[in-house]
Design a protein around this motif. Structure first.
Motif, short mmCIF file in Angstrom:
data_model
loop_
_atom_site.label_atom_id
_atom_site.label_comp_id
_atom_site.label_asym_id
_atom_site.label_seq_id
_atom_site.Cartn_x
_atom_site.Cartn_y
_atom_site.Cartn_z
N LEU A 296 0.84 -1.20 0.00
CA LEU A 296 0.00 0.00 0.00
C LEU A 296 0.87 1.25 0.00
O LEU A 296 1.98 1.24 0.54
CB LEU A 296 -0.87 0.02 1.26
CG LEU A 296 -2.22 -0.72 1.25
CD1 LEU A 296 -3.26 0.13 0.58
CD2 LEU A 296 -2.11 -2.07 0.62
N LEU A 297 0.35 2.33 -0.58
CA LEU A 297 1.05 3.61 -0.49
C LEU A 297 0.12 4.66 0.13
O LEU A 297 -1.11 4.53 0.03
CB LEU A 297 1.57 4.04 -1.86
CG LEU A 297 0.60 4.09 -3.03
CD1 LEU A 297 0.43 5.54 -3.48
CD2 LEU A 297 1.15 3.26 -4.19
N ARG A 298 0.75 5.63 0.77
CA ARG A 298 0.01 6.75 1.39
C ARG A 298 -1.16 6.27 2.24
O ARG A 298 -2.26 6.82 2.15
CB ARG A 298 -0.52 7.69 0.32
CG ARG A 298 0.56 8.30 -0.54
CD ARG A 298 -0.05 9.39 -1.38
NE ARG A 298 0.58 9.53 -2.66
CZ ARG A 298 0.04 10.20 -3.68
NH1 ARG A 298 -1.15 10.75 -3.55
NH2 ARG A 298 0.67 10.30 -4.80
N SER A 299 -0.93 5.30 3.07
CA SER A 299 -2.03 4.75 3.88
C SER A 299 -2.01 5.27 5.31
O SER A 299 -2.85 4.87 6.12
CB SER A 299 -1.99 3.23 3.85
OG SER A 299 -0.73 2.77 4.27
N TYR A 300 -1.03 6.10 5.63
CA TYR A 300 -1.02 6.85 6.91
C TYR A 300 -0.89 8.34 6.54
O TYR A 300 0.02 8.71 5.77
CB TYR A 300 0.17 6.46 7.78
CG TYR A 300 0.11 5.10 8.43
CD1 TYR A 300 -0.28 4.96 9.77
CD2 TYR A 300 0.48 3.95 7.74
CE1 TYR A 300 -0.31 3.72 10.38
CE2 TYR A 300 0.45 2.70 8.34
CZ TYR A 300 0.05 2.60 9.67
OH TYR A 300 0.02 1.36 10.27
N THR B 81 0.97 -3.09 4.51
CA THR B 81 -0.14 -2.13 4.62
C THR B 81 0.28 -0.67 4.59
O THR B 81 -0.55 0.22 4.77
CB THR B 81 -0.97 -2.43 5.89
OG1 THR B 81 -0.10 -2.41 7.02
CG2 THR B 81 -1.66 -3.78 5.80
N GLY B 82 1.56 -0.41 4.37
CA GLY B 82 2.02 0.98 4.27
C GLY B 82 2.67 1.45 5.55
O GLY B 82 2.52 0.83 6.61
N LEU C 178 -5.33 4.40 7.35
CA LEU C 178 -6.53 5.04 6.80
C LEU C 178 -7.55 4.04 6.26
O LEU C 178 -8.70 4.39 6.04
CB LEU C 178 -6.12 6.00 5.67
CG LEU C 178 -5.25 7.17 6.13
CD1 LEU C 178 -4.70 7.92 4.91
CD2 LEU C 178 -6.03 8.11 7.02
N PHE C 179 -7.10 2.80 6.04
CA PHE C 179 -8.01 1.77 5.51
C PHE C 179 -7.97 0.56 6.43
O PHE C 179 -6.91 0.20 6.91
CB PHE C 179 -7.57 1.35 4.10
CG PHE C 179 -7.33 2.50 3.18
CD1 PHE C 179 -8.40 3.24 2.68
CD2 PHE C 179 -6.04 2.87 2.82
CE1 PHE C 179 -8.18 4.32 1.83
CE2 PHE C 179 -5.80 3.95 1.97
CZ PHE C 179 -6.88 4.68 1.48
N GLU D 108 -9.07 5.85 -1.67
CA GLU D 108 -9.19 4.39 -1.68
C GLU D 108 -7.78 3.81 -1.79
O GLU D 108 -6.85 4.49 -2.22
CB GLU D 108 -10.09 3.90 -2.81
CG GLU D 108 -9.64 4.34 -4.19
CD GLU D 108 -10.67 3.93 -5.24
OE1 GLU D 108 -10.52 2.84 -5.79
OE2 GLU D 108 -11.60 4.72 -5.47
N PRO D 109 -7.61 2.53 -1.37
CA PRO D 109 -6.25 1.97 -1.35
C PRO D 109 -5.63 1.93 -2.75
O PRO D 109 -6.31 1.62 -3.72
CB PRO D 109 -6.48 0.53 -0.83
CG PRO D 109 -7.78 0.57 -0.10
CD PRO D 109 -8.61 1.60 -0.81
N ASP D 110 -4.36 2.30 -2.83
CA ASP D 110 -3.59 2.12 -4.06
C ASP D 110 -2.34 1.33 -3.68
O ASP D 110 -1.90 1.38 -2.52
CB ASP D 110 -3.24 3.47 -4.69
CG ASP D 110 -2.78 3.31 -6.15
OD1 ASP D 110 -2.83 2.19 -6.70
OD2 ASP D 110 -2.36 4.32 -6.73
#
Ligand code: MG
Length: 216
Positions: free
Chosen positions: A19-23, A186-187, A162-163, A37-39
């Motif tokens: 995952l990227l940019r998830s925090y 998960t980032g 974030l997800f 949304e998750p990328d």
């Protein structure tokens, strides 16, 4: 082939989905917006090293960063997995360091090129042993940290993801089949920083123990 041990058996590693940019705080330190949304991107299984081994700094990079992440190990095949059923596909959890050649990544971003090289060098995914899902009460409330030479660099909690993991699994499986031995990183939270040859890295997540690797 890359294998991980789980419950006394060898588990062949498939793809590593990151995952990227998830925090939010990490997105901010990278000068990026958070995503709604998750990328994700992929690392090859040949990036994996185990506790006690060394990250090798590639000749082509002058700035290599650590990113400590909660990894979810998949135990059951699925495509178009519903959020409600997603946790049934989880085998366990582990600590993963998403090592990144930051200068190569920055250049790729500028040129609109993929991150495969920046993320894909051998040794760029140190991983701890897999802890069974049942041993972790709430994967969304775990302290996560990383030290370099005994000094804390990253310190956060998975509650700031974030997800939800179920949402991440649902989202990835809309694109690709998830199979046993696949790993989802998960980032990373904030605090990513440079590592150099000779550094000693220690990472930890509540309930998952610690992961120790060197750098050369
Ligand atoms: Mg990462």
């Amino acid at each position: 082939m890359t294998y991980l041990n789980f419950d006394g058996k060898e588990l062949e590693v498939g793809k590593i989905v990151c995952l990227l940019r998830s925090y939010a705080a990490h997105a901010e330190e990278m000068g990026s917006e958070v995503l709604d949304e998750p990328d994700f991107f992929l690392k090859p299984p040949t990036t994996i090293i185990r506790d006690g081994q060394d990250i090798i700094i590639p000749k082509e990079s002058n700035i290599v960063h650590h990113e400590v992440e909660l990894a979810v190990v998949i135990g059951k095949t699925g495509r178009f997995i519903e959020k409600e059923n997603a946790m049934k596909h989880v085998l366990g959890y582990s600590i993963l360091i998403d090592v990144t050649a930051r200068d190569i990544q920055a250049q790729a971003k500028k040129l609109g090129r993929p991150w495969t090289i920046a993320k894909g060098y051998d040794t760029f995914a140190p991983m701890s042993g897999i802890v069974p899902k049942a041993d972790i009460d709430d994967p969304h409330d775990l302290d996560i940290w990383l030290k370099v030479n005994g000094e804390i660099r990253q310190k956060s909690n998975t509650s700031l993801l974030l997800f939800k993991i179920s949402e991440i699994i649902a989202s990835i499986s809309r694109v690709m089949t998830l199979e046993p031995g696949d790993i989802i990183a998960t980032g990373t939270p904030e605090g990513v920083s440079q590592i150099v040859a000779g550094d000693k890295i220690e990472a930890g997540i509540d309930g998952l123990g610690t992961l120790n690797v060197g750098v050369r």
